[in-house]
Design a protein around this motif. Structure first.
Motif, PDB file in Angstrom:
ATOM      1  N   PHE A  39       0.886  -1.339  -0.100  1.00  0.00           N
ATOM      2  CA  PHE A  39       0.063  -0.070   0.047  1.00  0.00           C
ATOM      3  C   PHE A  39       0.833   1.222   0.187  1.00  0.00           C
ATOM      4  CE2 PHE A  39      -2.700  -3.234   1.927  1.00  0.00           C
ATOM      5  CZ  PHE A  39      -4.091  -3.133   1.166  1.00  0.00           C
ATOM      6  N   TRP A  47       2.309   6.621   1.726  1.00  0.00           N
ATOM      7  CA  TRP A  47       1.074   5.644   1.536  1.00  0.00           C
ATOM      8  C   TRP A  47       0.377   6.008   0.260  1.00  0.00           C
ATOM      9  CZ3 TRP A  47       0.713   1.493   4.798  1.00  0.00           C
ATOM     10  CH2 TRP A  47       1.636   1.271   5.814  1.00  0.00           C
ATOM     11  N   GLY A  49      -2.430   4.031  -0.627  1.00  0.00           N
ATOM     12  CA  GLY A  49      -3.735   3.350  -0.631  1.00  0.00           C
ATOM     13  C   GLY A  49      -3.617   2.142  -1.795  1.00  0.00           C
ATOM     14  N   LEU A  50      -4.940   2.259  -2.445  1.00  0.00           N
ATOM     15  CA  LEU A  50      -4.996   1.081  -3.455  1.00  0.00           C
ATOM     16  C   LEU A  50      -4.487   1.145  -4.659  1.00  0.00           C
ATOM     17  CD1 LEU A  50      -8.643  -0.150  -2.507  1.00  0.00           C
ATOM     18  CD2 LEU A  50      -6.890  -1.534  -2.238  1.00  0.00           C
ATOM     19  N   TYR A  53      -2.449  -1.630  -6.468  1.00  0.00           N
ATOM     20  CA  TYR A  53      -3.572  -2.672  -6.899  1.00  0.00           C
ATOM     21  C   TYR A  53      -4.225  -2.293  -8.016  1.00  0.00           C
ATOM     22  CZ  TYR A  53      -2.458  -5.252  -2.851  1.00  0.00           C
ATOM     23  OH  TYR A  53      -1.378  -5.812  -1.969  1.00  0.00           O
ATOM     24  N   ALA A 266       2.769  -5.716  -4.107  1.00  0.00           N
ATOM     25  CA  ALA A 266       1.306  -5.772  -4.335  1.00  0.00           C
ATOM     26  C   ALA A 266       1.141  -7.189  -5.603  1.00  0.00           C
ATOM     27  CB  ALA A 266       0.983  -4.466  -5.236  1.00  0.00           C
TER      28      ALA A 266
END
Lengths: 294, 456
Positions: A39, A47, A49-50, A53, A266
């Motif tokens: 992340f 950071w 987050g997503l 992904y 990831a």
């Protein structure tokens, strides 16, 4: 104190402790750290987050890598389970002369280093008309092929390297399984008039099932996480049009070559999920989770 | 009772084994390290009290000898600032990966490391760059050093790497073969001449003239720089499918179709599969950076006395540059090292001083980055030098001809460079020259793939 030492309850825990510790330290710990890293953007130290992904979802090369790994796994399962099982049965039969010699020969490739084997295979599948494979097809009048530059021939080389290397190991697994089947069963079947083929179908295959499941499980994992073979065959992580790119190869590229450790994590998490799901389904279908009454 | 005793014994032995296991494994790894020190590392022996030890990581074995020779000269000249180099040579990928991890984790990094050009941008792409700004160390030598070679290791105006060589792209002609084919290489001035000579040679001899690269882009980058093009826009955004890149690829494709170029096994002249094809005379010409000299003396020995080094062809007089520097290794200093300043000063001396640059030619056969030695005829035409003996022209005459026209592609400094190069050598070039794919379509695909990679 004495009670503790002699405690029947504590003993099992003491015995499994080394394993639990190893798993915690070298598996759960890194996985947890990996999830956290996935992340983050390690280059910018933030950071995100997503977004790693999200990027994976739209990453064409990642999907090529997944396709390659899945294709590779599928074909290795197709080739590396039935054939070694068959060879093991043959090696185990009295008809076989000098079985130990053949066992050694089959097992020999597993003892070579992938690095050496990959290099030799790369030279065998060279582009030049003097490369071994091109000389071989030249005997049949075919023109030299750029083996490692085409998707189909490159994949063939990879699969051949894999089969050459792992057939012997799987034969060993199956031999061990077959030899643990009580001989009486075959004798009884013989008396009942069962043919060799029927014996193989009705006795050998069902009774080596635990071995088959074990081999299947590790083969799925090994296939999906294959990297070194491709890395050595193409002398690095750069195969033309990504024909040799695997999921772990892509993880290596992102994490080590491009230093995008977060994105690589990831990719690793996705691989972990993929392997888990495939193996859980496989184990479920095979009934490994059912209670051990049978 | 017996059972209990047994279980106790087992538990005890297990626990002991566990502890012993820890101990012995730790001990072993330490042993392995010191063995490494004896095997993979070489340490200078320096006398004196106030000697600073500097750890150096390289991936080229030849560099080790060169560095120690030069460091000894530094110690002679600076008795108050003596250094002792401890050199570790590792395999190419290994070294870069270890360095990357060491810098990332903040542990175990050396003081000094060689970083290859293709890997360099990934070390300067971070927000807080972990390499030392070398501006001050370079200052004494700056005027003599080819600026474009400093630029490739520069980020936001700060240089982070010391170049080893210029890598001037030159043409290597096999004069024996060309004579048989009725070609006079000295008459080749433009790419048009080059193409015509190639067609004539191919038709007369049936052999190949030069190669269309598929796994490297030495000639592609050269032509692109001559045309004034690049892979990035002015603002640094991706632009690999622009008209100039397409034009260059069309020119090469036309040459291939006409028979002047052909693909070589291995995909480029600097490749283990390709060397024998040049050595056997199946290909006559190489357009390569100057350091290819060392590959000739090591891997294409049969060509001794048959190779002429000449300036590369141009498109015309309005070209943006005549030639470019290709490849390279930048020596970087790790900023967190306690001796970073001294290391920078020493390495600038080791790599950029005139003495050092003489060694670069003598030992390595590269074109020195400090051009003040280019005109030193005792050095460049020394009859005992193996490179002078190998080639049948004076190597530095060619370099001096092109000295003022050595440019570079600006995009090489960009953090996107490794990815662009990757896409070029694994997809674009092989698809076009091996598989005959449509040029514009291939470039458009490459562009969208790269855009996706750098989208975030």
């Amino acid at each position: 104190m004495k009670k503790l030492f002699y405690s029947q309850k504590a003993a099992p825990y003491v015995f499994v402790l080394p394993f639990v510790l190893t798993v915690l330290l070298f598996w759960i710990g890194p996985v947890f750290k990996g999830i956290l890293l996935s992340f983050q953007d390690t280059m910018k130290n933030q950071w995100v987050g997503l977004s790693n992904y999200q990027r994976i979802m739209g990453d064409r090369i990642f999907w090529i890598a997944v396709k390659n790994s899945v294709k590779y796994t599928f074909f290795t399962l197709l080739l590396l389970i039935p054939f070694p099982m068959l060879f093991a049965v043959l090696l185990n039969s009295h008809l076989m002369k000098r079985p130990n010699l053949f066992k050694s020969i089959y097992f020999l490739p597993a003892l070579t280093s992938v690095v050496v084997a990959g290099t030799v295979f790369r030279l065998m599948f060279g582009e030049s008309d003097q490369a071994l494979m091109n000389q071989l097809i030249g005997l049949f009048g075919a023109a030299p092929i750029k083996w490692l530059k085409r998707g189909d021939t490159g994949f063939f080389a990879l699969l051949l390297l894999c089969c050459w290397r792992w057939t012997g190991v799987n034969i060993m697994y199956f031999l061990a399984g077959i030899q643990s089947i009580p001989q009486e069963l075959y004798e009884a079947a013989d008396i009942d008039g069962a043919s060799k083929w029927q014996q193989f179908r009705q006795i050998t295959i069902p009774l080596v099932k635990p071995t088959t499941i074990y081999v299947l499980t590790i083969s799925i994992y090994a296939g999906l996480s294959m990297f070194l073979e491709s890395f050595m065959l193409w002398k690095g992580n750069n195969s033309p049009n990504y024909i040799g790119m695997t999921i772990v190869g892509y993880l290596y590229r992102q994490g080590i070559e491009k230093r995008a450790m977060g994105y690589a994590c990831a990719v690793g998490i996705v691989l972990l999920i993929l392997v888990m799901v495939v193996n859980l389904i496989q184990l479920k279908v095979n009934g490994t989770f059912d209670s051990e009454e049978a | 009772m017996k059972k209990r005793l047994l279980s106790l014994l087992l538990t005890a032995s297990l626990a002991a084994g566990l502890l012993a296991g820890c101990g012995s494994s730790a001990g072993k790894s330490k042993d392995a390290d010191s063995v490494d020190e004896a095997g993979g590392k070489t340490a200078m022996s320096v006398e004196g009290d106030d000697v600073t030890t500097l750890n150096v990581w390289t991936f080229i074995e030849l560099h080790q000898k060169f560095y120690t020779t030069m460091a000894e000269k530094w110690n002679e000249a600076h008795p108050d600032k003596k250094v002792k180099l401890v050199l570790s040579n590792m395999q190419y990928d290994d070294m870069h990966n270890k360095l990357s991890l060491a810098l990332e984790s903040g542990k175990g990094a050396p003081d000094i490391a060689d970083i290859e050009l293709g890997k360099f941008p990934s070390f300067t792409a971070e927000k807080d760059i972990k390499l030392l700004d070398l501006t001050d160390a370079i200052a004494p030598y700056k005027d003599d050093v080819v600026q474009s070679r400093l630029d490739i290791y520069t980020k936001d105006g700060k240089p982070y790497g010391l170049p080893t060589h210029v890598g001037t792209t030159v043409a290597f002609y096999n004069t024996d073969l060309l004579q048989e084919g009725g070609i006079d290489y000295t008459a080749i001035k433009t790419w048009d001449d080059f193409k015509k000579a190639g067609i004539a040679y191919h038709e007369k001899t049936g052999k190949e003239f030069a190669c269309a690269e598929t796994t490297a882009s030495w000639m592609v980058n050269l032509m692109l720089a001559q045309k004034g093009g690049d892979y990035l826009k002015e603002d640094g955004s991706l632009d690999v499918n622009n008209a100039k890149v397409a034009e260059v690829l069309h020119i090469i494709k036309d040459m291939q179709d006409a028979g002047a170029l052909a693909t070589v096994p291995g995909g480029q002249p600097d490749n283990e599969e390709a060397y024998p094809h040049y050595n056997d005379g199946e290909f006559a010409v190489q357009i390569m950076p100057f350091w290819q000299t060392s590959r000739f003396t090591s891997y294409m020995k049969d060509l001794k006395g048959k190779i002429a080094i000449a300036p590369v062809p141009k498109f015309g007089d309005s070209d943006a540059t005549w030639t470019i520097g290709g490849g390279g290794t930048g020596t970087a200093v790790v900023a967190s090292s306690p001796n970073a300043e001294l290391a920078a000063e020493v390495m600038a001396f080791v790599k950029l001083s005139p003495d050092a640059n003489k060694e670069v030619w003598n030992v390595l056969g590269f074109d020195p980055v400090n051009t003040s030695v280019w005109t030193d005829k005792d050095l460049t035409e020394n009859p005992d030098n193996q490179f002078v003996q190998f080639f049948n022209t004076k190597p530095f005459d060619t370099l001096l001809t092109m000295q003022d026209g050595i440019g570079s592609l600006k995009s090489l400094q960009d953090e996107k460079a490794p990815s662009i190069n990757n896409v070029m050598v694994t997809e674009v070039l092989t698809n076009i020259f091996d598989n005959g794919a449509d040029i514009q379509q291939t470039l458009d695909d490459a562009q969208s793939e790269l855009e996706n990679e750098f989208a975030s």
